[in-house]
Design a protein around this motif. Structure first.
Motif, PDB file in Angstrom:
ATOM      1  N   GLN A  30      59.804 -46.415  23.416  1.00  0.00           N
ATOM      2  CA  GLN A  30      58.577 -46.566  23.746  1.00  0.00           C
ATOM      3  C   GLN A  30      58.275 -47.978  23.399  1.00  0.00           C
ATOM      4  OE1 GLN A  30      55.671 -44.653  21.068  1.00  0.00           O
ATOM      5  NE2 GLN A  30      54.238 -44.540  22.577  1.00  0.00           N
ATOM      6  N   LEU A  31      57.861 -48.745  24.805  1.00  0.00           N
ATOM      7  CA  LEU A  31      57.535 -50.259  24.784  1.00  0.00           C
ATOM      8  C   LEU A  31      55.940 -50.217  24.662  1.00  0.00           C
ATOM      9  CD1 LEU A  31      59.563 -51.429  27.580  1.00  0.00           C
ATOM     10  CD2 LEU A  31      60.193 -50.960  25.322  1.00  0.00           C
ATOM     11  N   SER A  32      55.085 -49.494  24.964  1.00  0.00           N
ATOM     12  CA  SER A  32      53.724 -49.536  24.865  1.00  0.00           C
ATOM     13  C   SER A  32      53.007 -47.933  24.725  1.00  0.00           C
ATOM     14  CB  SER A  32      53.007 -50.143  25.982  1.00  0.00           C
ATOM     15  OG  SER A  32      53.446 -49.666  27.370  1.00  0.00           O
ATOM     16  N   GLY A  33      52.129 -47.627  24.780  1.00  0.00           N
ATOM     17  CA  GLY A  33      51.644 -46.440  24.533  1.00  0.00           C
ATOM     18  C   GLY A  33      52.136 -45.438  25.683  1.00  0.00           C
ATOM     19  N   THR A  34      52.100 -45.849  26.945  1.00  0.00           N
ATOM     20  CA  THR A  34      52.589 -44.933  28.153  1.00  0.00           C
ATOM     21  C   THR A  34      53.669 -45.460  28.709  1.00  0.00           C
ATOM     22  OG1 THR A  34      50.906 -46.116  29.795  1.00  0.00           O
ATOM     23  CG2 THR A  34      50.089 -44.208  28.363  1.00  0.00           C
ATOM     24  N   VAL A  35      54.414 -46.545  28.437  1.00  0.00           N
ATOM     25  CA  VAL A  35      55.509 -46.958  28.932  1.00  0.00           C
ATOM     26  C   VAL A  35      56.856 -46.812  28.064  1.00  0.00           C
ATOM     27  CG1 VAL A  35      56.920 -48.884  29.991  1.00  0.00           C
ATOM     28  CG2 VAL A  35      54.229 -48.648  30.201  1.00  0.00           C
ATOM     29  N   VAL A  36      57.873 -46.049  28.739  1.00  0.00           N
ATOM     30  CA  VAL A  36      59.053 -45.707  27.926  1.00  0.00           C
ATOM     31  C   VAL A  36      60.141 -46.353  28.862  1.00  0.00           C
ATOM     32  CG1 VAL A  36      60.500 -43.868  27.275  1.00  0.00           C
ATOM     33  CG2 VAL A  36      58.371 -43.547  27.278  1.00  0.00           C
ATOM     34  N   ARG A  37      61.203 -47.162  28.216  1.00  0.00           N
ATOM     35  CA  ARG A  37      62.220 -47.589  28.927  1.00  0.00           C
ATOM     36  C   ARG A  37      63.391 -46.846  28.270  1.00  0.00           C
ATOM     37  NH1 ARG A  37      64.283 -53.552  30.045  1.00  0.00           N
ATOM     38  NH2 ARG A  37      66.342 -53.145  30.366  1.00  0.00           N
ATOM     39  N   ILE A  38      64.306 -46.498  29.186  1.00  0.00           N
ATOM     40  CA  ILE A  38      65.501 -45.660  28.988  1.00  0.00           C
ATOM     41  C   ILE A  38      66.830 -46.487  29.576  1.00  0.00           C
ATOM     42  CG2 ILE A  38      66.569 -43.440  29.413  1.00  0.00           C
ATOM     43  CD1 ILE A  38      63.890 -42.231  29.971  1.00  0.00           C
ATOM     44  N   ASP A  39      67.595 -46.474  28.483  1.00  0.00           N
ATOM     45  CA  ASP A  39      68.962 -47.424  29.011  1.00  0.00           C
ATOM     46  C   ASP A  39      70.111 -46.422  28.737  1.00  0.00           C
ATOM     47  OD1 ASP A  39      68.253 -50.405  29.209  1.00  0.00           O
ATOM     48  OD2 ASP A  39      67.171 -49.681  27.314  1.00  0.00           O
ATOM     49  N   VAL A  40      71.028 -46.280  29.970  1.00  0.00           N
ATOM     50  CA  VAL A  40      72.091 -45.514  29.933  1.00  0.00           C
ATOM     51  C   VAL A  40      73.338 -46.126  30.344  1.00  0.00           C
ATOM     52  CG1 VAL A  40      73.141 -43.275  30.786  1.00  0.00           C
ATOM     53  CG2 VAL A  40      70.657 -43.495  30.250  1.00  0.00           C
ATOM     54  N   GLU A  41      74.486 -46.151  29.695  1.00  0.00           N
ATOM     55  CA  GLU A  41      75.735 -46.784  30.147  1.00  0.00           C
ATOM     56  C   GLU A  41      76.758 -45.945  30.169  1.00  0.00           C
ATOM     57  OE1 GLU A  41      76.457 -50.353  27.755  1.00  0.00           O
ATOM     58  OE2 GLU A  41      74.422 -51.177  28.230  1.00  0.00           O
ATOM     59  N   GLY A  42      77.536 -46.343  31.039  1.00  0.00           N
ATOM     60  CA  GLY A  42      78.906 -45.200  30.942  1.00  0.00           C
ATOM     61  C   GLY A  42      78.549 -43.798  31.743  1.00  0.00           C
ATOM     62  N   HIS A  43      79.141 -42.782  30.972  1.00  0.00           N
ATOM     63  CA  HIS A  43      78.690 -41.446  31.322  1.00  0.00           C
ATOM     64  C   HIS A  43      77.596 -40.891  30.564  1.00  0.00           C
ATOM     65  CE1 HIS A  43      79.869 -37.545  32.800  1.00  0.00           C
ATOM     66  NE2 HIS A  43      79.651 -37.226  31.706  1.00  0.00           N
ATOM     67  N   ALA A  44      76.714 -40.265  31.387  1.00  0.00           N
ATOM     68  CA  ALA A  44      75.288 -39.627  30.797  1.00  0.00           C
ATOM     69  C   ALA A  44      75.712 -38.302  30.416  1.00  0.00           C
ATOM     70  CB  ALA A  44      74.226 -39.715  31.689  1.00  0.00           C
ATOM     71  N   TYR A  45      75.705 -37.743  29.330  1.00  0.00           N
ATOM     72  CA  TYR A  45      76.011 -36.285  28.988  1.00  0.00           C
ATOM     73  C   TYR A  45      75.050 -35.598  28.931  1.00  0.00           C
ATOM     74  CZ  TYR A  45      80.565 -38.319  27.020  1.00  0.00           C
ATOM     75  OH  TYR A  45      81.670 -39.073  26.781  1.00  0.00           O
ATOM     76  N   VAL A  46      74.981 -34.410  29.314  1.00  0.00           N
ATOM     77  CA  VAL A  46      73.775 -33.549  29.224  1.00  0.00           C
ATOM     78  C   VAL A  46      73.146 -33.473  27.994  1.00  0.00           C
ATOM     79  CG1 VAL A  46      75.025 -31.346  28.334  1.00  0.00           C
ATOM     80  CG2 VAL A  46      73.066 -31.193  29.777  1.00  0.00           C
ATOM     81  N   GLU A  47      73.698 -33.572  26.589  1.00  0.00           N
ATOM     82  CA  GLU A  47      72.879 -33.992  25.463  1.00  0.00           C
ATOM     83  C   GLU A  47      72.202 -34.989  25.265  1.00  0.00           C
ATOM     84  OE1 GLU A  47      76.818 -31.568  24.937  1.00  0.00           O
ATOM     85  OE2 GLU A  47      76.401 -33.405  25.876  1.00  0.00           O
ATOM     86  N   PHE A  48      72.223 -36.183  26.211  1.00  0.00           N
ATOM     87  CA  PHE A  48      71.339 -37.354  26.527  1.00  0.00           C
ATOM     88  C   PHE A  48      70.276 -36.698  26.744  1.00  0.00           C
ATOM     89  CE2 PHE A  48      74.681 -40.950  27.244  1.00  0.00           C
ATOM     90  CZ  PHE A  48      75.224 -40.555  25.892  1.00  0.00           C
ATOM     91  N   ALA A  49      70.027 -36.016  27.804  1.00  0.00           N
ATOM     92  CA  ALA A  49      68.618 -35.394  28.285  1.00  0.00           C
ATOM     93  C   ALA A  49      68.253 -34.655  27.324  1.00  0.00           C
ATOM     94  CB  ALA A  49      68.764 -34.873  29.664  1.00  0.00           C
ATOM     95  N   GLU A  50      68.836 -33.771  26.592  1.00  0.00           N
ATOM     96  CA  GLU A  50      68.398 -32.866  25.587  1.00  0.00           C
ATOM     97  C   GLU A  50      67.704 -33.458  24.293  1.00  0.00           C
ATOM     98  OE1 GLU A  50      71.627 -29.087  26.408  1.00  0.00           O
ATOM     99  OE2 GLU A  50      71.782 -30.643  24.816  1.00  0.00           O
ATOM    100  N   ALA A  51      68.387 -34.508  24.120  1.00  0.00           N
ATOM    101  CA  ALA A  51      67.917 -35.555  23.126  1.00  0.00           C
ATOM    102  C   ALA A  51      66.614 -36.180  23.288  1.00  0.00           C
ATOM    103  CB  ALA A  51      68.760 -36.336  22.309  1.00  0.00           C
ATOM    104  N   MET A  52      66.474 -36.653  24.529  1.00  0.00           N
ATOM    105  CA  MET A  52      65.367 -37.593  25.198  1.00  0.00           C
ATOM    106  C   MET A  52      64.027 -36.972  25.584  1.00  0.00           C
ATOM    107  SD  MET A  52      67.383 -40.607  26.972  1.00  0.00           S
ATOM    108  CE  MET A  52      68.544 -41.588  26.557  1.00  0.00           C
ATOM    109  N   THR A  53      64.400 -35.732  26.229  1.00  0.00           N
ATOM    110  CA  THR A  53      63.111 -35.030  26.601  1.00  0.00           C
ATOM    111  C   THR A  53      62.224 -34.472  25.739  1.00  0.00           C
ATOM    112  OG1 THR A  53      64.354 -33.085  27.180  1.00  0.00           O
ATOM    113  CG2 THR A  53      63.964 -34.504  29.025  1.00  0.00           C
ATOM    114  N   PRO A  54      62.477 -33.921  24.437  1.00  0.00           N
ATOM    115  CA  PRO A  54      61.480 -33.642  23.525  1.00  0.00           C
ATOM    116  C   PRO A  54      60.362 -34.884  23.092  1.00  0.00           C
ATOM    117  CG  PRO A  54      63.669 -32.457  23.085  1.00  0.00           C
ATOM    118  CD  PRO A  54      63.933 -33.480  24.135  1.00  0.00           C
TER     119      PRO A  54
END
Length: 153
Positions: A30-54
């Motif tokens: 969370q860079l500011s109140g309403t701005v989120v930065r997401i960095d992904v390298e290599g392979h994106a596993y389903v668990e990445f989304a499961e961890a980030m969306t909550p």
């Protein structure tokens, strides 16, 4: 902490969390109140989304709106369910999103933006192949956003 049999590691940071597997890693901040930065390298596993969306749900509940900047320039592949979960999350929250910009190098990643826009029937997701332009969009979003108050628990 390891998650299940997939050997995905998830850890909290002061401004978000990180995830890592054998062939890929990611981070959400969370860079500011309403701005989120997401960095992904290599392979994106389903668990990445499961961890980030909550965490993104929590931020939406707190701030009411979000702008997502996704640096996927180093992302080479993804689980089909990873893309599905992101698409479904975006569909559910489309009216609360101020925009999404995805920095890509791989056409596989660029196709994610096309798919999400097709499914949502709009042009919410902007695919960007220029790092400088990506960083400028991200900086402008941060400047126009309220200051962050960490919601990581």
């Amino acid at each position: 902490m390891a998650r299940g049999d997939s050997n995905i590691e998830v850890g909290e940071t002061g401004d978000g969390l990180w995830v890592a597997g054998a062939a890929g890693r990611g981070r959400i901040a969370q860079l500011s109140g309403t701005v989120v930065r997401i960095d992904v390298e290599g392979h994106a596993y389903v668990e990445f989304a499961e961890a980030m969306t909550p965490l993104m749900d929590q931020l939406l509940n707190t701030w009411g709106r979000l702008y997502l900047a996704i640096d996927a320039e180093g992302m080479a592949s993804y689980d089909a369910r990873f893309r599905y979960l992101w698409t479904e999350w975006i569909k559910r929250n489309e009216t609360a999103l101020d925009g999404i910009v995805i920095l890509f190098r791989s056409r596989v990643v660029q196709s994610v933006a096309v798919i999400i826009n097709a499914v949502t029937g709009g042009d919410l997701v902007e695919a960007c192949d220029d790092r400088e332009a990506f960083e400028e969009r991200l900086a402008a979003a941060v400047i126009g956003s309220p200051r962050a108050v960490s919601v990581v628990s």
